[in-house]
Design an enzyme around this catalytic site. Structure first.
Site, PDB file in Angstrom:
ATOM      1  N   LYS A 192       6.838  88.736  67.069  1.00  0.00           N
ATOM      2  CA  LYS A 192       7.100  87.300  66.944  1.00  0.00           C
ATOM      3  C   LYS A 192       5.984  86.533  67.634  1.00  0.00           C
ATOM      4  O   LYS A 192       5.965  86.429  68.861  1.00  0.00           O
ATOM      5  CB  LYS A 192       8.433  86.907  67.568  1.00  0.00           C
ATOM      6  CG  LYS A 192       8.741  85.421  67.370  1.00  0.00           C
ATOM      7  CD  LYS A 192       9.688  84.867  68.393  1.00  0.00           C
ATOM      8  CE  LYS A 192       9.828  83.353  68.230  1.00  0.00           C
ATOM      9  NZ  LYS A 192       8.539  82.628  68.457  1.00  0.00           N
ATOM     10  N   GLU A 265       4.680  90.185  81.080  1.00  0.00           N
ATOM     11  CA  GLU A 265       3.595  89.502  81.800  1.00  0.00           C
ATOM     12  C   GLU A 265       3.953  88.026  81.837  1.00  0.00           C
ATOM     13  O   GLU A 265       4.035  87.369  80.802  1.00  0.00           O
ATOM     14  CB  GLU A 265       2.239  89.694  81.130  1.00  0.00           C
ATOM     15  CG  GLU A 265       1.129  89.067  81.973  1.00  0.00           C
ATOM     16  CD  GLU A 265      -0.242  89.146  81.332  1.00  0.00           C
ATOM     17  OE1 GLU A 265      -0.755  88.079  80.935  1.00  0.00           O
ATOM     18  OE2 GLU A 265      -0.784  90.256  81.235  1.00  0.00           O
ATOM     19  N   CYS A 299      -3.073  82.516  81.730  1.00  0.00           N
ATOM     20  CA  CYS A 299      -2.218  83.007  82.807  1.00  0.00           C
ATOM     21  C   CYS A 299      -3.032  83.607  83.951  1.00  0.00           C
ATOM     22  O   CYS A 299      -2.531  83.728  85.073  1.00  0.00           O
ATOM     23  CB  CYS A 299      -1.223  84.028  82.281  1.00  0.00           C
ATOM     24  SG  CYS A 299      -1.971  85.396  81.379  1.00  0.00           S
ATOM     25  N   GLU A 397       2.857  76.374  88.318  1.00  0.00           N
ATOM     26  CA  GLU A 397       1.720  76.659  87.451  1.00  0.00           C
ATOM     27  C   GLU A 397       1.464  75.454  86.553  1.00  0.00           C
ATOM     28  O   GLU A 397       2.356  74.997  85.844  1.00  0.00           O
ATOM     29  CB  GLU A 397       2.004  77.897  86.601  1.00  0.00           C
ATOM     30  CG  GLU A 397       0.850  78.303  85.706  1.00  0.00           C
ATOM     31  CD  GLU A 397       1.190  79.496  84.826  1.00  0.00           C
ATOM     32  OE1 GLU A 397       0.312  80.344  84.622  1.00  0.00           O
ATOM     33  OE2 GLU A 397       2.338  79.570  84.348  1.00  0.00           O
TER      34      GLU A 397
END
Length: 530
Positions: A192, A265, A299, A397
């Site tokens: 996906k 992750e 990331c 973040e």
């Protein structure tokens, strides 16, 4: 169908509406018609380039079952034969680099230089596993309980069907860095991609079949994240997810309820430590790369930069100078340094982080503004100092072109600040003394630490595992670890003397003494070999 895209957008690329429509027809289980309901937009141009199906739970279930059936043929391939398919795929991906670059830029709005990193990574990743994978998956002899009388070996079987849920920021790398080893291990894959960036994954799936992968072994499904993602987790045998820590916890909980293993992750809040003996110009160049690659939507990006006070002013001046020389742009050439953010939500997130920091007393040294005259979601690379510890960019973040720089008095203070985080995905240490940098790297709580490079030296080490600690995830991609996660180790143990236990005709007490004596001798021999 989608509204026509102005020729000024697609005419510069290797793509057109017809080809994108053909790719969208590869989505979901075969033999099913859908109403196309989800638009795909080129963010740098705010133009719709295509539409994709919005699948439901039943559609996903059918896709998984079709993939499971197709994977039976794939498992009949030897590991060497699967590796040969990956080699052909690597060559095709490299040969079609220009069209992949165009497609990446259309879907993500990133600069061409940053898109190039993805198109180089995928063939190299495939080549690594094609070369090393057969050896990693080979049956292994293991030490047995009783030497000469028994033996043990481990073989690595496929899981079955692997589900991969990948994000929009690196749609080639963060889908196929996981799909490639899953396929080599003999699994089927239901992937996906994010609904914002489906076409790059579809094109790579097409190239895999062109390389010799049986049809249906990789199935692409699209639609609403919670609906499609949840349906995948309910049906597959292993799951890989890349995304936020908040969503990752939900994914892990559902995988746990279904007793399937997973690798995640997740978010990063990555520190960059610049020691007093670092090369200032080199460190500033690394900070630019680490903070503003893909407009900071990475990331692995370093959002926290800790600089020794002895070189702090010089570094900040150089960092600002290099940042101000960056060019923002949306064309399909290599003349722009920084591209667009993905959408209005991401732009709003960056703006809110900068505003919150400034309202709390932070100083903006460069940037701090949206650039709507270039495109709807462009934002200037921004450097902040004096950022309070309670402000948004210090606590969360940002995932945008924003770097926070802070002075520290010692390496020990830098390590303490670097570790003062719920995340631990990537970090970097900068020093003229590489051995000193390695000693500091060992003290940092992070899955990967790079020396004198922000992230590429770690990511490109394909033989070494990469992943996060703390809330940055579980599991590893790359290396043997990234391949064996997609296998079920099976132990086959053999006795050369029949059933182990008391020997017929030998008194139990005598057998027990003899067995104990042999065991003690074996233990002593093992200790002497240590």
């Amino acid at each position: 169908m989608a509204q026509a895209v102005p020729d000024s957008v697609l005419a510069e690329t290797a793509w057109n509406k017809r080809r994108l429509y053909a790719l969208s027809n590869r989505i979901g289980p075969s033999g099913t018609d859908y109403d196309l309901t989800l638009p795909v937009t080129a963010p740098a141009h705010s133009e719709e380039i295509g539409e994709i199906p919005e699948l439901g739970e039943d559609d996903v279930g059918q896709a998984v079952e079709q993939t499971r059936e197709a994977a039976k043929e794939w498992r009949e391939f030897s590991v060497d034969e699967r590796a040969e398919v990956l080699t052909k795929f690597a060559n095709l991906a490299a040969d079609n680099r220009k069209e992949l670059l165009d497609l990446l830029q259309l879907e993500t709005g990133k600069s061409r230089a940053h898109a190039l990193e993805e198109t180089i990574d995928v063939p190299q990743n495939a080549d690594y596993y094609a070369d090393k994978g057969p050896g990693i998956l080979a049956t292994e002899s293991r030490a047995s309980g009783i030497p000469f009388a028994t033996s043990a070996e481990v073989q690595y079987d496929s899981k079955g069907v692997v589900g991969i849920i990948s994000p929009w920021n690196y749609p080639l790398v963060l889908s196929f860095a996981d799909a490639i080893p899953a396929l080599l291990a003999g699994n089927g894959v239901v992937l996906k991609p994010d609904e914002k960036t489906p076409f790059t994954a579809l094109r790579l799936a097409e190239l895999l079949e062109e390389a010799g992968l049986p049809e249906g072994v990789v199935t692409i499904v699209t639609g609403d994240g919670p609906t499609v993602g949840s349906a995948i987790i309910e049906r597959v045998d292993y799951l890989t997810f890349t995304g936020s820590s908040e969503t990752g916890k939900i994914v892990a909980e559902q995988a746990g309820r279904n007793l399937i293993d997973c690798s995640l992750e997740l978010s990063g809040k990555n520190p960059m430590i610049i020691l007093d003996d670092a090369d200032v110009e080199e460190a500033a160049r690394g900070a630019v790369q680490g903070s503003f690659t893909n407009a900071g939507q990475l990331c692995l990006a370093n959002e926290r930069i800790y600089v020794h006070e002895d070189i702090y002013d010089d570094f900040l001046d150089e960092f600002v100078s290099q940042t101000e020389s960056l060019e923002l742009g949306a064309d399909f050439e290599f003349d722009a340094d920084v591209g667009s953010l993905i959408d209005s939500d991401q732009l709003e997130r960056v703006q809110s982080h900068v505003a919150d920091a400034v309202e709390s007393g932070a100083t903006v040294h460069t940037g701090g503004n949206a650039r709507s005259e270039i495109g709807p979601y462009f934002y200037e690379p921004t450097i902040l100092t004096d950022v309070p510890a309670t402000s948004l960019p210090a606590c969360e973040e940002t995932f945008g072109p924003l770097a926070v720089v802070e002075s520290v008095s010692s390496a020990e203070e830098a390590i303490e600040k670097a570790n003062d985080s719920d995340h631990g995905l990537n970090a970097s240490v900068w020093s003229g003394d590489r051995e000193r940098a390695k000693e500091i790297a060992r003290e940092i709580e992070s899955g990967t630490v790079c020396i004198n490079d922000p992230f590429l030296v770690g990511w490109a080490s394909y033989d070494a595992p990469m992943g996060g600690v703390k809330e940055s995830g579980i599991g590893r991609r790359h290396g043997p670890e990234g391949l064996k996660r997609y296998t079920e180790p099976k132990t086959i143990a053999t006795s050369a003397v029949g059933p182990l236990g008391p020997i017929p005709g030998v008194p139990d007490e005598l057998f027990a003494k003899g067995f104990s004596a042999v065991s003690n001798i074996q233990r002593r021999l093992n200790q002497l070999r240590r």
